[in-house]
Scaffold this motif. Structure first.
Motif, short mmCIF file in Angstrom:
data_model
loop_
_atom_site.label_atom_id
_atom_site.label_comp_id
_atom_site.label_asym_id
_atom_site.label_seq_id
_atom_site.Cartn_x
_atom_site.Cartn_y
_atom_site.Cartn_z
N UNK A 112 0.80 -1.23 -0.08
CA UNK A 112 -0.05 0.01 -0.12
C UNK A 112 0.95 1.40 -0.01
N UNK A 113 1.92 1.31 0.78
CA UNK A 113 2.69 2.30 0.89
C UNK A 113 3.35 2.71 -0.55
N UNK A 114 3.87 1.52 -0.89
CA UNK A 114 4.84 1.28 -2.27
C UNK A 114 3.93 1.99 -3.32
N UNK A 115 2.69 1.66 -3.40
CA UNK A 115 1.80 2.19 -4.29
C UNK A 115 1.60 3.56 -4.43
N UNK A 116 1.29 4.21 -3.28
CA UNK A 116 1.24 5.75 -3.03
C UNK A 116 2.51 6.10 -3.42
N UNK A 117 3.79 5.78 -2.94
CA UNK A 117 4.87 6.72 -3.41
C UNK A 117 5.36 6.51 -4.41
N UNK A 118 5.12 5.29 -5.24
CA UNK A 118 5.15 5.30 -6.78
C UNK A 118 4.36 6.00 -7.53
N UNK A 119 3.32 6.56 -7.01
CA UNK A 119 2.19 7.41 -7.77
C UNK A 119 3.03 8.86 -7.64
N UNK A 120 3.47 9.14 -6.42
CA UNK A 120 4.01 10.36 -6.33
C UNK A 120 5.41 10.63 -7.53
N UNK A 121 6.24 9.72 -7.59
CA UNK A 121 7.08 9.70 -8.57
C UNK A 121 6.66 9.56 -9.87
N UNK A 122 5.53 8.89 -10.18
CA UNK A 122 4.82 8.89 -11.55
C UNK A 122 4.45 10.46 -12.04
N UNK A 123 4.03 11.11 -10.92
CA UNK A 123 3.49 12.34 -11.13
C UNK A 123 4.66 13.22 -11.23
N UNK A 148 -5.94 -3.81 -3.87
CA UNK A 148 -7.23 -2.88 -4.13
C UNK A 148 -6.68 -1.51 -4.44
N UNK A 149 -5.62 -1.13 -3.38
CA UNK A 149 -5.12 0.51 -3.73
C UNK A 149 -4.31 0.69 -5.17
N UNK A 150 -3.39 -0.63 -5.30
CA UNK A 150 -2.70 -0.53 -6.48
C UNK A 150 -3.41 -0.49 -7.60
N UNK A 151 -4.56 -1.29 -7.47
CA UNK A 151 -5.51 -1.31 -8.74
C UNK A 151 -5.99 0.32 -9.17
N UNK A 161 -5.14 19.36 -6.67
CA UNK A 161 -6.17 18.36 -6.38
C UNK A 161 -5.90 17.00 -7.02
N UNK A 162 -4.77 17.05 -7.94
CA UNK A 162 -4.37 15.72 -8.55
C UNK A 162 -3.73 14.93 -7.58
N UNK A 163 -3.21 15.45 -6.29
CA UNK A 163 -2.31 14.70 -5.34
C UNK A 163 -3.40 14.59 -4.26
N UNK A 164 -4.39 15.62 -3.90
CA UNK A 164 -5.17 15.72 -2.64
C UNK A 164 -6.24 14.30 -2.89
N UNK A 165 -6.66 14.36 -3.88
CA UNK A 165 -7.66 13.31 -4.30
C UNK A 165 -7.35 12.01 -4.13
N UNK A 166 -6.05 11.52 -4.80
CA UNK A 166 -5.33 10.09 -4.62
C UNK A 166 -5.26 10.06 -3.12
N UNK A 167 -4.66 10.75 -2.29
CA UNK A 167 -4.19 10.79 -1.00
C UNK A 167 -5.77 10.44 -0.18
N UNK A 168 -6.70 11.22 -0.14
CA UNK A 168 -7.98 11.03 0.27
C UNK A 168 -8.39 9.52 0.00
N UNK A 169 -8.24 9.15 -1.21
CA UNK A 169 -8.55 7.70 -1.64
C UNK A 169 -7.75 6.72 -0.86
N UNK A 170 -6.57 6.92 -0.73
CA UNK A 170 -5.87 6.14 0.13
C UNK A 170 -5.83 5.75 1.42
#
Length: 401
Positions: A187-198, A229-232, A357-366
């Motif tokens: 779960x943590x990995x998925x969020x942090x990969x998303x930050x680097x993706x952005x 589910x988070x990674x999906x 918003x592109x970061x806030x919304x994914x964090x709220x989902x996480x």
């Protein structure tokens, strides 16, 4: 003559200031990506945990005092939240004498609230940010490739140095060869990969260099392999961003075909379909394991019905992870939920007004899965991310002038 001397001194002071800011940036990267979270596979003891949170507190305070503008109104708001939780803690002890005041509850909340005071106003070299993006991606590719192929050295090294949350959490990741790198759990990995993706997406937009698109695709593929589910959810967001980032219709169609083929091959060779179905239907983790009547979070809701919110206390038998929303509700009710995410919103809005918003919304989902905003690596990650995004935005503005 005097003016010339002052100018030289001013120039020297400015260079020193930017140099120190760059060190601050490098330190945030190290603590986010490479700093160990365990020793020989054993979770840190109480004194080591206190040291870790103390270092984070000092890092935040340095950022507030040296590299950030100060907002008195927000500070008063933060102090009011702290006072509110202190009152809740006292009331909680009245209703349930078994409650124990704990630094483990107060440190994450206080660090997060102080962290939201940061409002960085200076920029570092775009070259430095590019270097660390490339540096991270090299580590990311090698480390995760070795995990996927089952390399025993990297498995032992990761479990030894990056075990997190609970004793078996990270070692369990290797049962299905999840490419978690140094982030302990999927779960943590998925969020942090998303930050680097952005970050890579932003570099792609201003440079159009193919290497950043390659990085984006690699981050998407590895995120799919995390199987949760988070990674999906994050994988779908990444795929959408990649599709939007490609302008020519031919390459859009080609990208869709390649992603479909890649996902098909991944699912065929790694049993991903079974793993994802298992994650979705699991009664011990995932959404059902958390939010159903027999889920881990139901105990918290039953306790609040019978007693009161707990503030900074620890009550045996309650859950302090698995959902940011329920954790904050358990501590301070709806008011605390609103104020925590309002502070996050203000922090992102002040620091990256064009992209918040592109970061806030994914964090709220996480936060449905874990209370990541009070996880100390998230704070280091956010400092690194914000400084990087500010450098990119500054480069974009200067390039367009």
């Amino acid at each position: 003559m005097g003016f010339g001397v002052n100018k030289i001194k001013g120039s020297y002071k400015n260079k020193l200031y930017i140099f120190l800011y760059s060190i601050y940036y490098v330190f945030a990267f190290f603590m986010f990506v490479l700093a160990p979270t365990s020793f020989h596979g054993i979770l840190p003891e109480l004194n080591q945990i206190i040291i870790s949170w103390s270092i984070l507190s000092i890092t935040i305070l340095i950022g507030i005092m040296w590299f950030s503008t100060f907002n008195t109104g927000h500070l008063i708001f933060v102090l009011a939240i702290f006072a509110y939780l202190t009152v809740i803690t006292i009331i909680s002890n009245y209703y349930d004498a078994n409650g124990r005041f704990s630094l483990a509850r107060i440190a994450p909340i206080v660090c997060f609230l102080l962290f939201t005071l940061l409002n960085f106003k200076i920029n570092i070299s775009i070259r430095l940010t590019k270097f660390f993006v490339h540096f991270f991606m090299i580590i990311f590719i090698i480390w995760n490739y070795l995990i996927i192929v089952g390399n025993s050295f990297i498995e032992n090294y990761t479990i030894s140095n990056y075990t997190q949350l609970y004793q078996e959490a990270t070692s369990n990741m290797f049962i299905k060869k999840r490419p978690i790198m140094s982030f302990g759990i999927y779960t943590f990995a998925s969020l942090f990969y998303f930050l680097f993706f952005f970050i890579n997406k932003s570099f792609w937009e201003i440079t159009r260099k193919k290497i950043y698109m390659i990085y984006m695709i690699l981050l998407l593929v590895v995120n799919v392999l995390l199987v949760s589910n988070t990674a999906a959810i994050f994988s779908l967001i990444m795929a959408y961003y990649i599709y939007r980032s490609i302008k020519k219709p031919f390459f859009k169609v080609l990208m869709v075909i390649l992603i479909i083929i890649s996902v098909f091959l991944l699912f065929a060779n790694f049993n991903l379909s079974e793993y994802y179905l298992e994650s979705l239907n699991s009664e011990s983790n995932g959404f059902r394991g958390r939010y159903t009547d027999y889920g881990t979070l139901n105990t918290n809701l039953e306790y609040i019905d019978n007693y009161f919110f707990i503030g900074f206390n620890i009550i045996d038998g309650l859950t302090y992870s698995d959902s940011g929303y329920i954790v904050y509700y358990t501590m301070g009710g709806i008011l605390l939920i609103i104020t925590m995410y309002f502070c996050l919103y203000k922090f992102l809005k002040h620091n990256i007004p064009n992209n918040y918003l592109y970061i806030l919304i994914p964090i709220l989902i996480f936060e449905i899965a874990l209370p990541v905003i009070i996880y100390y690596k998230f704070i280091y990650a956010s400092i690194f991310f914000i400084i990087t995004m500010k450098a990119i935005e500054n480069y974009r503005i200067n390039k367009s002038c």
